[in-house]
Enzyme design. Structure first.
Site, mmCIF file in Angstrom:
data_model
loop_
_atom_site.group_PDB
_atom_site.id
_atom_site.type_symbol
_atom_site.label_atom_id
_atom_site.label_comp_id
_atom_site.label_asym_id
_atom_site.label_seq_id
_atom_site.Cartn_x
_atom_site.Cartn_y
_atom_site.Cartn_z
ATOM 1 N N GLY A 28 1.342 0.418 11.837
ATOM 2 C CA GLY A 28 -0.083 0.471 12.185
ATOM 3 C C GLY A 28 -0.439 -0.576 13.222
ATOM 4 N N ARG A 52 6.857 4.825 5.256
ATOM 5 C CA ARG A 52 7.208 6.222 4.924
ATOM 6 C C ARG A 52 8.121 6.855 5.955
ATOM 7 N NH1 ARG A 52 1.628 9.633 5.879
ATOM 8 N NH2 ARG A 52 0.793 8.374 7.575
ATOM 9 N N GLY A 93 -3.187 1.267 5.147
ATOM 10 C CA GLY A 93 -4.530 1.806 4.974
ATOM 11 C C GLY A 93 -4.714 3.108 5.707
ATOM 12 N N TYR A 143 -15.605 2.903 0.477
ATOM 13 C CA TYR A 143 -14.665 2.063 1.233
ATOM 14 C C TYR A 143 -14.673 0.622 0.717
ATOM 15 C CZ TYR A 143 -12.506 -0.248 5.282
ATOM 16 O OH TYR A 143 -11.700 -1.012 6.090
ATOM 17 N N LYS A 147 -11.797 -1.370 -1.635
ATOM 18 C CA LYS A 147 -11.206 -2.615 -1.119
ATOM 19 C C LYS A 147 -11.409 -3.744 -2.129
ATOM 20 C CE LYS A 147 -9.802 -1.267 3.009
ATOM 21 N NZ LYS A 147 -8.362 -1.117 3.237
#
Ligand code: NDP
Length: 238
Positions: A28, A52, A93, A143, A147
């Site tokens: 990311g 992944r 995320g 969201y 978190k």
């Protein structure tokens, strides 16, 4: 001694300890830069990417990396990937827009928490979690609530040290296109000097995460709000 000198000697001490770390989300925006920062500063003798998919890197600096490809739906089967690391970094995320509400909870809560559990069980003592400004388990926004929940649940795992980073909007030229965020970023970056609390350059986040790793916190759990990230992550040349 100046802060720079002090930081250098702390880094050197840390380096001598031949520690190992893993990164979640290294493909990311934040994770990629965090990886670069860790390689540049050479703090660890071993870096493992847990993700992944396998990634290919051209640069020679990346050739010593270890990659563990895991199925996040069956993390239990990959417990060994999480064993034997001293430090864990989590920049994993997704968004509701990309994955739907359920998918968002799965990644940002379930995958993150399970990874932290496996890391703790595998002997990891320091965990660094990229969360978000406004994270609050009592929030009515999904969201911020998710978190906040995952922060609290990871805290309950009892790492020797847990560092939570709560950046505001990340200023980055994102590789994938997110039109809404792009607009927000254009506006925010042009006035980020006036409103530093609304955004943060992504480099500041990764520099803060790396610098903070070698510092000794006062408490086992610490939260770095956006302002602290700006301060700790400020470029040394500024
Ligand atoms: P990115 O969206 O750039 O990267 C997300 C990472 O998570 C990638 O490595 C991605 O892997 C991985 N990931 C996503 N979905 C899955 C999945 N289903 N299974 C396995 N891996 C997955 O993240 P950012 O750097 O923008 O954000 C990092 C964190 O910071 C997130 O938790 C975000 O909520 C938070 N944050 C972001 C802000 C922002 O302005 N963007 C502001 C404040 C906090 P792959 O490459 O394989 O997709």
């Amino acid at each position: 001694p100046s802060m720079a000198v002090n930081m250098e000697s702390l880094e050197e001490d840390f380096r001598q300890q031949n520690k190992s770390c893993f990164i979640l989300g290294a493909t990311g925006e934040t994770g990629r830069l965090l990886l670069k920062e860790l390689l540049d500063r050479n703090l660890f003798s071993k870096i493992t990417l847990i993700g992944r998919r396998e990634v290919t890197f051209e640069d020679k600096a990346y050739e010593k990396l270890i990659q563990e490809v895991v199925d996040f739906e069956k993390l239990e089967d990959h417990a060994t990937a999480f064993q034997g690391h001293d430090v864990g970094y989590c920049c994993l995320g997704t968004t509701k827009a990309k994955s739907g509400a359920e998918g968002f909870v799965r990644v940002d809560h379930d995958y993150v928490l399970k990874s932290a559990e496996l890391a703790k069980a595998g002997g990891c003592s320091q965990f660094h979690l990229e969360s978000s400004k406004g994270a609050d388990k009592g929030s009515s926004f999904l969201y911020l609530k998710v978190k906040g929940q995952v922060e609290a649940e990871i805290e309950a795992l009892g790492f020797d040290r847990l560092s939570i980073y709560r950046p505001a909007v990340l200023l980055v030229e994102r590789q994938e296109s997110r039109p809404g965020e792009w607009m927000a970023r254009k506006v925010l970056s042009s006035c980020s000097f006036m409103f530093p609390s609304m955004s943060v350059p992504i480099q500041a986040v990764t520099r803060a995460m790396v610098s903070n790793t070698v510092l000794k916190p006062e408490h086992p759990t610490e939260i770095l709000e956006n302002k602290a990230i700006h301060t700790l992550g400020a470029s040394p040349t500024k």
